[in-house]
Design an enzyme around this catalytic site. Structure first.
Site, short mmCIF file in Angstrom:
data_model
loop_
_atom_site.label_atom_id
_atom_site.label_comp_id
_atom_site.label_asym_id
_atom_site.label_seq_id
_atom_site.Cartn_x
_atom_site.Cartn_y
_atom_site.Cartn_z
N CYS A 64 2.93 -4.50 6.94
CA CYS A 64 2.89 -4.63 5.28
C CYS A 64 3.71 -4.35 4.50
CB CYS A 64 1.38 -3.72 5.27
SG CYS A 64 0.27 -3.94 5.73
N HIS B 158 0.73 -1.38 0.09
CA HIS B 158 -0.09 -0.05 -0.30
C HIS B 158 0.84 1.31 -0.11
CE1 HIS B 158 0.57 0.58 4.08
NE2 HIS B 158 0.49 -0.04 4.86
#
Length: 156
Positions: free
Chosen positions: A131, A115
């Site tokens: 992440c 992301h």
């Protein structure tokens, strides 16, 4: 198409219709597959969901939904510890039972994404909560090239 994320080099490489290489930031605590570890899971994955197509740069996500906000420098300064999820989300699912799929090691249930993040956040060094963070322009470029089901390898 195939994505390789190198934890050692803090890079993401896209192979297929030409090669692209981007700096990334993975988990500050290093590699770890366990739920609650805040580590980046290793092994073979695939892109199980693509979220954010057509949204503006800096679009803020909450619970994988566009909040209607575009991140401003003032917002970022007001919440410096927040793990901002911006612009696009490629949600990963593990393919290796017992390693990154199922039980307490399931990458999809851990909400492991590639992301966007605020552009002032460091790239090329581990700093995320598990992440794979990318610059907004880079994650949009990657998103536009990667189909659902794209293979992803996360290596040390």
């Amino acid at each position: 198409m195939h994505i390789t994320i190198s934890l050692a080099d803090q890079t993401l490489t896209l192979d297929g219709a030409g090669q692209r290489r981007y700096p990334v930031s993975t988990a500050a605590v290093g590699a770890d597959e366990r739920s609650g570890s805040n580590g980046t899971p290793r092994g073979e994955h695939l892109v199980r969901a693509r979220i954010g197509e057509g949204l503006p740069v800096g679009a803020v996500f909450r619970g994988r939904r566009f909040s209607g906000e575009i991140l401003t420098p003032e917002q970022a300064a007001a919440e410096p510890e927040r793990d901002w999820i911006l612009s696009r989300i490629l949600w990963l699912g593990g393919l290796e039972a017992g390693k990154n799929q199922g039980g307490d090691v399931d990458s999809f249930r851990r909400f492991i994404y590639i992301h966007g993040t605020p552009d002032h956040e460091p790239m090329g060094q581990p700093a995320s909560h598990g992440c794979i963070r990318m610059r907004n322009a880079d994650v949009i470029d990657l998103f536009d090239r990667v189909p659902l089901g794209c293979a992803v390898s996360i290596t040390e």
